[in-house]
Every structure is written in structure tokens, then in C-alpha cells.
Design an enzyme around this catalytic site. Structure first.
Site, short mmCIF file in Angstrom:
data_model
loop_
_atom_site.label_atom_id
_atom_site.label_comp_id
_atom_site.label_asym_id
_atom_site.label_seq_id
_atom_site.Cartn_x
_atom_site.Cartn_y
_atom_site.Cartn_z
CE1 TYR A 106 -50.71 -54.37 35.92
CE2 TYR A 106 -51.75 -52.57 35.06
CZ TYR A 106 -50.64 -53.11 35.31
OH TYR A 106 -49.36 -52.69 34.86
CE1 TYR A 145 -51.67 -48.57 33.05
CE2 TYR A 145 -50.82 -50.57 32.27
CZ TYR A 145 -50.90 -49.61 33.21
OH TYR A 145 -49.84 -49.92 34.09
NE ARG A 155 -46.13 -46.25 32.45
CZ ARG A 155 -45.56 -47.27 33.17
NH1 ARG A 155 -46.07 -48.01 34.21
NH2 ARG A 155 -44.16 -47.31 32.94
CG HIS A 158 -45.46 -51.87 32.05
ND1 HIS A 158 -46.42 -50.92 31.76
CD2 HIS A 158 -45.68 -52.19 33.42
CE1 HIS A 158 -47.26 -50.75 32.47
NE2 HIS A 158 -46.99 -51.35 33.78
CG HIS A 160 -45.51 -54.11 37.24
ND1 HIS A 160 -45.19 -52.85 37.84
CD2 HIS A 160 -46.76 -54.05 36.57
CE1 HIS A 160 -45.92 -51.91 37.28
NE2 HIS A 160 -47.04 -52.55 36.47
#
Lengths: 234, 197
Positions: A106, A145, A155, A158, A160
Site C-alpha cells: 500500500y 501481502y 491476506r 482484495h 476495499h
């Protein structure tokens, strides 16, 4: 104005406490939420429509790019409908989007995962549904990640999403996943969702939505709380 | 009712660049809302709100997102339907993350809402999101000086008496004018009352 919306359906939403998702232990309320009759406060919602130029914000492959370069990764186009529980399309609904890059990193300053940032990818955008409740945005497929929840925790890929819908009561923040991801079975966040409802969080690959020579297409519908059914008039 | 609601999932720790970019110093997209709800044309009594979200160890939460939604000073919720009918430039919606203040405070500059009429005392609606919260929580902030109205509020009347104080802000003196302190306790003896809205 709708007189009331259906309650949150706790047979689909995760409970606040999850043994396997550690961050819930100190952050989940321990007392049951108090039931109320909805008032104007819950039946109204802010209007964002005049504020946003979504034409410039629904392409995450472009909105972080420098000098016309492209982000790395597999281009995707995600489309679907926002409807209520009765299947009624929800037009003019704001959808906010954020995700990591194709390496699983991110742009957020607090993300310390040792994977490269992509100078041409920001990872956030928005779109608004059209008159038929349809939305569409372009991005790149996010990577998986690691995270610190448990030993060797990863995770699943995905995206959000944040949606308002027609009322404060229809507010929804969620994540949507990709089909066939082996990490789904091991992910405490996804697994905290009641079993029957988990499939509602997985996008479907769609060859019709796929844009030839450009991007893989995925379908995902959002289903928001609908108006409570009123007894039939005699 | 034939379809199932899309399940909620946690907002996670990294929402800031998408939902509150300006507050956290990101400039690729614009904010849809900030923690200052007022503009020059806003009508009403200026107030500030500040608070800290505490976890079960009484530690301030540094990655929560707080949203507020409130009526204008005349008691009107400004929506897409009545946007054109009001000359009060007040949107009623604000957002603030808890990650930029050294003490992990959230804060808002707004106006005191008017009474909406339907057995409701003046109040501000709060939604709270954070890592570790799989579904968001709803709560309300009430005003300590509205004792009379608070006694007839339909939400407060549903709350056991010994928990009502968790919903009533404290007025603190400040050189910024009227400041209301409203802390949110996720757990513990003073656990904030949340509503199944």
C-alpha cells in the site's frame, strides 16, 4: 423518504469478536448494540453528487501515473450493480475504492511490507453508479501481502470498498476478493464472515466484461439494506 | 426481500489515502469531506468536538476513522433531495482519522445542530471504523446543556440509565469557543453505547 430500512442481517455480517482475528480482541464491543426505531438521522444521507468528478477518478491505472507511464500488474476492469435487498438498482451511489499495488504494497506511510512501491500507482479512486445502479472502474490486480496476525499470515488479494447508499443506515465498508484464491481458506478476516455469506464477497471472472487486448473483467454486485416491507393495504 | 446483504469487512489500517487523503498528506485525489463542516455561509453556533477512541487496554486507537452526520442549525438534514431548497451552505457530513494528532485525537469544527423534531434531542450521529472492527459501530453524541430535551429523546430512553452518560459529551473551556469532548470506549466499564441502527 423511506420510513425504515431492514436491520443489519447478522446472519451475513461478521460478529464483532473473532477468536482468530487478533485485532478484534481489544476493539470489539462486548455489549450487544441497542435496538432503536430509525429516525430522520438514520433515514437520510449526505449528497456527494455535485462534489465529485468521477470520470477522472474511476481509473486507478491512470490516476497515479507519472508522465503517462503505466503501473505494473495485470489490468482489471471491475463492474457490477449496486442494488438493495429487493434487487432495486441504487443510482447515484458513491463507491470509494482503495487497494495495494500488484506487489502487495500500500502507498500508505504506515505499510512497512518489504515490497516495492509502484511510482505509477496510487491505489485509490471513486466511481458513482449510473441510473441503472451500474458502476465500473479500472485498476490492476492487487497482490497478496503478509501481516502480523499469526505465523506465516497472508491476506488474500482484495479491494476495499466504501459505499453510502440512500441512508446513514445503509452505510457499508467491505472488501471483495478474487475467485480461486487459496489464501481465502486461511484468512481470519474472510473466515470471520458467516460461512453461507462468504461467497457474496468474491468477485466472478467474466469474459463478457473482459476488454479484448486490455483488461480482465470481474463482476461484483453490492447489496445494500433495503426498505422494510410494509404490510399490504387492504 | 430476496437478496442477502453484502457482508461488512474491516476498514483495515490503510484507508487514509483513499478516504481522508488531505488530512494524511496525500494529494492524488480530493477529499469528499473533511473535519471542518463549516464554510462562510454556514448558519449557526460554531462548536468544536474532540475525542479519543480507546481500546480495551485504554490505549488510544491510532487508525480509526470517525464519520459524523448531523442536522443543520435549523434541524434539517441536507440531502440530495433538499439540497436546492436550502441556502445554508452546510453539508452535515464530516470525516476525521485518528492517525495524525499526537494524542490520537479526532476533532471536528461544526455547528450545534437544531432539533429535528421527532422526539429527538439535538445530537450528532457517529460511525466508527477501524482495523479489528469487522462491522462498523453507530453511536450518538448528545449535549450536556440539553438536559431537558435529553430526557425525552427516544434513543436515550432505550439506554439503561447507568450507561447514558457514555453518550453525553463534556463541555470543556477553551480559547477556541465551545469545545465538546466525546471519547469513545470500545470496551471496559465505560464502554460506549452503540446502536443497532
Amino acid at each position: 423518504m423511506t420510513s425504515s430500512y431492514n436491520q443489519r442481517d447478522w446472519t451475513v455480517h461478521p460478529s464483532y469478536f473473532s477468536e482468530n482475528y487478533k485485532s478484534t480482541h481489544l476493539r470489539s464491543p462486548t455489549k450487544a448494540p441497542i435496538k432503536i426505531e430509525q429516525t430522520n438521522s438514520e433515514l437520510t444521507a449526505p449528497s456527494f453528487f455535485p462534489l465529485i468528478n468521477h470520470e477522472q477518478e474511476n481509473d486507478l491505472t491512470k490516476n497515479g501515473a507519472v508522465n503517462g507511464q503505466q503501473p505494473l500488474g495485470e489490468r482489471i476492469v471491475v463492474t457490477g450493480r449496486v442494488v438493495d435487498e429487493n434487487g432495486k438498482p441504487q443510482p447515484n451511489t458513491l463507491i470509494e475504492i482503495w487497494q495495494c499495488n500488484s506487489s502487495g504494497r500500500y502507498i500508505h506511510a504506515a505499510d512497512q511490507h518489504d515490497a516495492p512501491l509502484d511510482p505509477n500507482f496510487f491505489g485509490a479512486g471513486r466511481c458513482i453508479t449510473d441510473n441503472n445502479g451500474i458502476y465500473k472502474f479500472y485498476s490492476i490486480k492487487p497482490g497478496a501481502y503478509p501481516w502480523g496476525n499469526h505465523k506465516n499470515a497472508w491476506r488474500p488479494a482484495h479491494i476495499h470498498f466504501s459505499l453510502f447508499g440512500p441512508a446513514f443506515a445503509t452505510r457499508l465498508i467491505t472488501q471483495s476478493y478474487f475467485p480461486g484464491d487459496p489464501l481465502l481458506e486461511l484468512d481470519p478476516i474472510f473466515q470471520s464472515t458467516p460461512k453461507e455469506a462468504r461467497k457474496l464477497l468474491i468477485k466472478t471472472f467474466d469474459i463478457e466484461a473482459t476488454e479484448e487486448g486490455f483488461a480482465l473483467g470481474y463482476k461484483f454486485d453490492f447489496i445494500l439494506r433495503g426498505p422494510k416491507a410494509t404490510p399490504m393495504e387492504k | 426481500m430476496s437478496l442477502k446483504q453484502t457482508p461488512s469487512q474491516t476498514i483495515g489500517p490503510f484507508f487514509a489515502y483513499g478516504l481522508t487523503p488531505k488530512q494524511y498528506g496525500y494529494n492524488k485525489i480530493k477529499d469528499i469531506a473533511s473535519n471542518d463542516l463549516n464554510s462562510e455561509g454556514t448558519i449557526g453556533e460554531r462548536i468544536s468536538i474532540e475525542g479519543i477512541v480507546f481500546d480495551g487496554n485504554d490505549e488510544p486507537v491510532d487508525d480509526a476513522l470517525i464519520e459524523i452526520w448531523q442536522a443543520s442549525s435549523s434541524g434539517l438534514y441536507v440531502t440530495s433531495k433538499n439540497l436546492k431548497d436550502t441556502n445554508d451552505s452546510f453539508s452535515g457530513f464530516g470525516r476525521c482519522g485518528t492517525g495524525t494528532n499526537p494524542q490520537r485525537k479526532f476533532s471536528f469544527t461544526t455547528i450545534k445542530p437544531g432539533t429535528t423534531g421527532d422526539n429527538q434531542a439535538p445530537h450528532i450521529n457517529f460511525t466508527v471504523f477501524m482495523r479489528g472492527l469487522l462491522s462498523h459501530v453507530y453511536t450518538r453524541m448528545y449535549f450536556p446543556e440539553e438536559e431537558g430535551a435529553n430526557q425525552h429523546d427516544s434513543f436515550l430512553l432505550n439506554v439503561p440509565k447507568n450507561r447514558r452518560q457514555t453518550l453525553i459529551a463534556k463541555q470543556i473551556s477553551s480559547n477556541k469557543g465551545s469545545v465538546y469532548q466525546f471519547n469513545i470506549y470500545m470496551q471496559g466499564a465505560n464502554e460506549t453505547v452503540f446502536f443497532d441502527v
